[in-house]
Design an enzyme around this catalytic site. Structure first.
Site, mmCIF file in Angstrom:
data_model
loop_
_atom_site.group_PDB
_atom_site.id
_atom_site.type_symbol
_atom_site.label_atom_id
_atom_site.label_comp_id
_atom_site.label_asym_id
_atom_site.label_seq_id
_atom_site.Cartn_x
_atom_site.Cartn_y
_atom_site.Cartn_z
ATOM 1 N N TYR A 154 0.839 -1.191 0.000
ATOM 2 C CA TYR A 154 0.000 0.000 0.000
ATOM 3 C C TYR A 154 0.880 1.250 0.000
ATOM 4 O O TYR A 154 1.618 1.511 0.960
ATOM 5 C CB TYR A 154 -0.920 0.042 1.219
ATOM 6 C CG TYR A 154 -1.973 -1.034 1.306
ATOM 7 C CD1 TYR A 154 -2.229 -1.902 0.248
ATOM 8 C CD2 TYR A 154 -2.732 -1.191 2.461
ATOM 9 C CE1 TYR A 154 -3.199 -2.889 0.343
ATOM 10 C CE2 TYR A 154 -3.714 -2.169 2.556
ATOM 11 C CZ TYR A 154 -3.934 -3.022 1.495
ATOM 12 O OH TYR A 154 -4.898 -3.996 1.600
ATOM 13 N N ASN A 183 -19.892 5.036 9.117
ATOM 14 C CA ASN A 183 -19.540 3.614 9.144
ATOM 15 C C ASN A 183 -19.776 3.000 10.514
ATOM 16 O O ASN A 183 -20.252 1.862 10.624
ATOM 17 C CB ASN A 183 -18.085 3.425 8.721
ATOM 18 C CG ASN A 183 -17.849 3.749 7.261
ATOM 19 O OD1 ASN A 183 -18.759 3.678 6.443
ATOM 20 N ND2 ASN A 183 -16.628 4.128 6.920
#
Length: 298
Positions: free
Chosen positions: A69, A266
């Site tokens: 990443y 979320n």
């Protein structure tokens, strides 16, 4: 001085697990923090680091990253973000790239990840993607070495189907505790090919990434059924989509955000359940789809 995760009465997030291994049902992913395959020099790095800290303060203790990443920058962000927190209260997962699956490369990659994270031991180390050009037996032998030398507490895999899981299980002395896969209302291939059921039967916890879709399509209004269910529960489409994943047996999930409003949204997927009839309606109206596992993602 160490801070506890979720000071000031943050959320208590339930866990799921099998064979003595557990993970919170909701964790923070870091794909695209800092960039994609390379670090983006125009990225707001401070915002991403603050986003990780905000998630920890809200009660998130499972942090998921990978060496690929942003070419290691996401791991660096996690390492910086966790400074000052009680390490023993956090669960940190990272992954070894498919190009680093030879024995010595796995070990070197793990040491490099630990250095970027600024920690002495991982909680969970995953084979990020299978590589048919490198013997999985060699890879799992290296994973055993890491486990035996306490460089990681647990080992697992990512993007593995049943034949690959069976092979990995045969080549390790330890339990493969988790399989991280692309799974959501619009990505159901691992249901169709039996991988989810296989993991349930063998005590392998499934970690689902992209619970709101590859491009966040399940967070958008416009799907009649999803909008209807969201309205019924007083929730957003994203909260329904995340809750649907978390409600599945033996499945936990990850979300990624550096935005405070999205973090709050979320977290609103927690603390309630879809009825069995609404879960069935969603199952039947989002038929199994393809699972695309691109190198570097997931």
């Amino acid at each position: 001085m160490h801070k506890d995760p979720a000071p000031n009465g943050g959320l208590k997030i339930p866990s799921k697990g099998a064979n003595g291994f557990t993970l919170p049902i909701l964790g923070l992913g870091t794909w695209q923090m800092g960039g994609r395959e390379m670090h983006n020099p125009s990225n707001d790095d401070r915002r991403d680091i603050q986003g990780i800290r905000a998630a920890i303060d809200a009660g998130i203790t499972h942090l998921d990253t990978a060496e690929v990443y942003a070419a290691g920058f996401a791991e660096r962000f996690v390492g910086e973000a966790i400074q000052g927190y009680d390490r023993s209260r956090l669960f940190i997962t990272t992954k070894v790239h498919a190009g680093h699956l030879h024995y010595d490369d796995v070990i070197a990659a793990c040491h490099a990840s630990l250095s970027r994270l600024g920690i002495a031991q991982l909680d969970l180390y995953l084979v990020h993607h299978p590589n048919p050009e490198i013997s999985l037996q060699e890879t799992m032998r290296a994973m055993d070495f890491l486990r035996e030398n306490e460089l990681t507490r647990y080992i697992g895999v990512s993007n593995f189907d049943i034949p690959l899981l069976e092979e990995a299980m045969a080549y390790t002395k330890y339990h493969v505790v988790s399989n991280q896969i692309h799974y959501s209302l619009v990505a159901r291939a691992y249901e169709e090919n039996g991988t989810l059921e296989f993991c349930r039967q063998h005590g392998i916890l499934v970690t689902a990434y992209r619970p709101i879709g590859r491009s966040g399509e399940l967070a958008q209004r416009g799907n009649t059924l999803l909008d209807e269910v969201a309205q019924k529960y007083g929730k957003t489409p994203a909260q329904v989509a995340i809750n649907w994943v978390m409600q599945k047996p033996n499945v936990i999930t990850l979300f990624k955000t550096s935005d405070p409003a999205h973090l709050e949204e979320n977290l609103g997927a927690l603390g309630w359940r879809l009825s069995a009839s609404d879960e069935r309606r969603l199952d039947e109206n989002f038929p199994p789809g393809i699972t695309i596992n691109l190198p570097g993602e997931g």
